[in-house]
Write an enzyme that holds these catalytic residues in place. Structure first.
Site, PDB file in Angstrom:
ATOM      1  N   PRO A   1      41.317 -40.228 -37.458  1.00 29.37           N
ATOM      2  CA  PRO A   1      39.958 -40.765 -37.376  1.00 29.37           C
ATOM      3  C   PRO A   1      39.899 -42.234 -36.921  1.00 29.37           C
ATOM      4  O   PRO A   1      40.755 -43.265 -37.293  1.00 29.37           O
ATOM      5  CB  PRO A   1      39.346 -40.773 -38.786  1.00 29.37           C
ATOM      6  CG  PRO A   1      40.596 -40.604 -39.589  1.00 29.37           C
ATOM      7  CD  PRO A   1      41.933 -40.292 -38.705  1.00 29.37           C
TER       8      PRO A   1
ATOM      9  N   CYS B   1      25.334 -61.175 -15.048  1.00 28.97           N
ATOM     10  CA  CYS B   1      24.881 -61.177 -13.728  1.00 28.97           C
ATOM     11  C   CYS B   1      24.889 -59.663 -13.176  1.00 28.97           C
ATOM     12  O   CYS B   1      25.498 -59.430 -12.045  1.00 28.97           O
ATOM     13  CB  CYS B   1      25.466 -62.132 -12.623  1.00 28.97           C
ATOM     14  SG  CYS B   1      25.180 -63.636 -13.172  1.00 28.97           S
ATOM     15  N   GLU B   2      24.390 -58.637 -13.974  1.00 28.01           N
ATOM     16  CA  GLU B   2      24.313 -57.315 -13.523  1.00 28.01           C
ATOM     17  C   GLU B   2      23.160 -56.825 -14.050  1.00 28.01           C
ATOM     18  O   GLU B   2      22.685 -57.075 -15.497  1.00 28.01           O
ATOM     19  CB  GLU B   2      25.382 -56.678 -14.188  1.00 28.01           C
ATOM     20  CG  GLU B   2      26.687 -56.838 -13.366  1.00 28.01           C
ATOM     21  CD  GLU B   2      27.726 -55.522 -13.387  1.00 28.01           C
ATOM     22  OE1 GLU B   2      27.324 -54.500 -13.667  1.00 28.01           O
ATOM     23  OE2 GLU B   2      28.884 -55.888 -13.010  1.00 28.01           O
TER      24      GLU B   2
ATOM     25  N   TYR C   1      35.058 -49.283 -31.189  1.00 27.51           N
ATOM     26  CA  TYR C   1      34.875 -49.218 -29.633  1.00 27.51           C
ATOM     27  C   TYR C   1      33.876 -50.431 -29.368  1.00 27.51           C
ATOM     28  O   TYR C   1      33.184 -50.364 -28.441  1.00 27.51           O
ATOM     29  CB  TYR C   1      34.516 -48.048 -29.191  1.00 27.51           C
ATOM     30  CG  TYR C   1      35.501 -46.968 -29.619  1.00 27.51           C
ATOM     31  CD1 TYR C   1      36.884 -47.080 -29.161  1.00 27.51           C
ATOM     32  CD2 TYR C   1      35.233 -45.829 -30.313  1.00 27.51           C
ATOM     33  CE1 TYR C   1      37.709 -46.043 -29.510  1.00 27.51           C
ATOM     34  CE2 TYR C   1      35.920 -44.982 -30.734  1.00 27.51           C
ATOM     35  CZ  TYR C   1      37.181 -44.887 -30.317  1.00 27.51           C
ATOM     36  OH  TYR C   1      38.271 -43.991 -30.821  1.00 27.51           O
TER      37      TYR C   1
HETATM   38  N1  LLP Z   1      43.334 -39.747 -31.358  1.00 28.69           N
HETATM   39  C1  LLP Z   1      43.329 -39.669 -29.849  1.00 28.69           C
HETATM   40  C2  LLP Z   1      44.650 -39.457 -29.321  1.00 28.69           C
HETATM   41  C3  LLP Z   1      42.297 -40.352 -29.287  1.00 28.69           C
HETATM   42  O1  LLP Z   1      42.394 -40.681 -27.820  1.00 28.69           O
HETATM   43  C4  LLP Z   1      41.262 -40.790 -29.983  1.00 28.69           C
HETATM   44  C5  LLP Z   1      40.120 -41.580 -29.266  1.00 28.69           C
HETATM   45  C6  LLP Z   1      41.366 -40.759 -31.358  1.00 28.69           C
HETATM   46  C7  LLP Z   1      42.011 -40.164 -31.928  1.00 28.69           C
HETATM   47  C8  LLP Z   1      40.202 -41.227 -32.076  1.00 28.69           C
HETATM   48  O2  LLP Z   1      38.806 -40.623 -32.063  1.00 28.69           O
HETATM   49  P1  LLP Z   1      37.624 -40.993 -32.884  1.00 28.69           P
HETATM   50  O3  LLP Z   1      37.913 -40.712 -34.299  1.00 28.69           O
HETATM   51  O4  LLP Z   1      37.480 -42.410 -32.746  1.00 28.69           O
HETATM   52  O5  LLP Z   1      36.593 -40.412 -32.338  1.00 28.69           O
HETATM   53  N2  LLP Z   1      35.396 -45.709 -25.990  1.00 28.69           N
HETATM   54  C9  LLP Z   1      34.780 -44.435 -26.475  1.00 28.69           C
HETATM   55  C10 LLP Z   1      35.476 -43.626 -27.284  1.00 28.69           C
HETATM   56  C11 LLP Z   1      37.035 -43.087 -26.867  1.00 28.69           C
HETATM   57  C12 LLP Z   1      37.617 -42.273 -27.732  1.00 28.69           C
HETATM   58  C13 LLP Z   1      39.137 -42.289 -27.127  1.00 28.69           C
HETATM   59  N3  LLP Z   1      39.990 -41.660 -27.904  1.00 28.69           N
HETATM   60  C14 LLP Z   1      33.456 -44.927 -27.250  1.00 28.69           C
HETATM   61  O6  LLP Z   1      33.207 -45.944 -27.339  1.00 28.69           O
HETATM   62  O7  LLP Z   1      32.619 -43.860 -27.668  1.00 28.69           O
END
Ligand code: LLP
Length: 437
Positions: free
Chosen positions: A277, A358-359, A387
């Protein structure tokens, strides 16, 4: 859902006023609640307790060392996707043996670093990567464990940029090729297959795709078991949601209600389950604090121009993501009872809440009904702990924001605001030496 709440009309994080933090640290600034962070780790652990999972916090969601230390201190391992993240995990006191390492582009030096550190598990994303890991391991004489990331071809029903479990994405090995590949490489002494890794997307608000993906992974495990190839690990990845609006996300128990029955008997028979998570732990634990630099009425739009935008928080412009935004000291009686897309309250004014860059794509929230704001007001952008800072950038030569961790009635700066010296320090050509990573 978190410990950001209004006390006497002023936004607080736990027992500390957000304005007090802004006055002493400045803005933009990420503020995290230690209690919220740990509460979300606890909820996941307790919901999935019947599976006794190995919980590995996804470092990419919130990589600050103090955050990682708090989470490692609560007994979690770490999910890393680069040498840099492994370094952070270890520096935060998490042993490499408690880390799992995914990512489609692991370089030879990164693989070597992970092997020397004693990585717990490589989540292997391709046939070529497997061959590379095995050969680097052989060269160093350090055997390791691997799980094959399979691409189960399920639709996680989320943003297409963060959908990772459908066939057209770059992640994992196609399920149709996985069995043959595992059969062919099973028995490799240097990278020993332990199991299957899944990560189908993020955030996933409907737990059904987990059911589909896990069912497919279990069939693969059973198919191989019939050939005498025993796999004892199933890593489910991350993807659980967070509350960007009040009550938006299923609870940890709702995900567990779907997942635990699928795996309980297997765990009793020796299967090890891993969870990764990120968002569900960190998102609600952080808010971004910004100041209004100017307001501007253009006739048909009212702008609140803030001291940070897509440089500090990329999600709104990159994914069209919604973050609830509200003043830290709203006028009397204008404290929101819930966080929602269209707050119902008399006297709100529709603002475009934008950054200084500037966007036109530089915004934190468009067409937001909020109390009328003025130069100098501070706004909190909620659910920004995951993130947020990890995707912040220096576009327009913006120094990265400060980060603060609140614990009860006190707070600590856990990342100093960058200075203009920091901005140019890597570019002093005459002083540069070549460094090998
Ligand atoms: N494991 C792997 C292999 C991953 O690639 C990710 C996230 C996670 C675990 C954790 O996932 P989570 O529990 O946080 O959903 N930048 C995007 C989210 C990209 C997630 C990438 N991988 C955003 O801001 O929504």
């Amino acid at each position: 859902m978190d410990h950001f709440h209004y006390i006497d009309g002023q936004l607080h994080c736990e027992g500390v006023s957000m304005d007090e933090i802004a006055s002493s640290v400045g803005t933009p600034c990420y503020v995290y609640s230690r209690a919220t962070l740990l509460e979300h780790v606890r909820r996941i652990r307790s919901a999935f307790a019947p599976l006794e999972p190995w919980v590995c916090f996804s470092v990419k969601s919130c990589p600050n060392l103090s955050i990682l230390k708090a989470i490692a201190g609560a007994g979690s391992g770490m999910d890393v996707v680069s040498g840099g993240e492994l370094r952070r995990a270890m520096e935060a006191g998490c042993q490499a043996s408690r880390c799992v390492y995914a990512g489609v582009g692991k370089t030879d030096p990164e693989i070597e670093l992970a092997l020397r550190a004693g990585i717990g598990l490589f989540n292997v994303e391709s046939e070529e990567e497997f061959a590379t890991i095995a050969s680097v391991a052989e060269r160093l004489g350090i055997p390791c464990d691997g799980a094959l990331r399979v691409n189960p071809d399920v639709d996680p029903k989320t943003h297409r940029y963060t959908s990772t479990g459908n066939r057209e994405t770059k992640f994992g090995v196609d399920l149709r090729r996985a069995a043959a590949f595992l059969r062919a490489t099973h028995g490799n002494r240097w990278c020993r297959w332990r199991g299957i890794h899944l990560h189908i997307g993020s955030p996933i608000y409907d737990p059904t795709p987990y059911h589909q993906a896990i069912t497919k992974a279990l069939s693969l495990i059973d198919e191989l078991a019939a050939d005498g190839i025993a796999l004892d690990t199933l890593d489910l990845g991350g993807g659980f949601g967070a509350d960007y609006t009040t009550g938006q996300s299923p609870s940890a128990t709702s995900y567990a209600d779907i997942i635990v029955p699928l795996l309980a008997a297997r765990v009793a028979a020796g299967l090890r389950v891993i969870l990764e998570p990120g968002r569900s732990v960190a998102a609600n634990a952080g808010s971004l604090l910004v100041s209004v630099v100017y307001t501007k009425d253009s006739g048909d739009r009212t702008f609140a121009i803030c001291d940070a935008g897509m440089n500090a928080l990329l999600r709104p412009s990159h994914y069209d993501a919604f973050h609830f935004i509200w003043p830290t000291r709203p006028p009397a009686g204008m404290v929101p009872s819930v966080r929602c897309v269209r707050p119902e309250m008399d006297g709100l004014v529709v603002h475009d809440i934008v950054g200084p860059l500037c966007e036109t794509g530089d915004f934190l929230g468009l067409e937001r009904a909020i109390p009328r704001v003025a130069r100098g007001d501070r706004l909190a952008v909620f659910t920004a702990g995951a993130y947020g800072m990890s995707m912040a950038n220096r576009y327009n030569s913006s120094p990265l924001p400060a980060e603060v961790l609140v614990d009860g009635d006190s707070f600590e700066i856990i990342r100093a605001r960058e200075t203009y010296d920091d901005l140019v320090s890597h570019e002093r050509v005459g002083e540069l030496a070549v460094t090998l990573a």
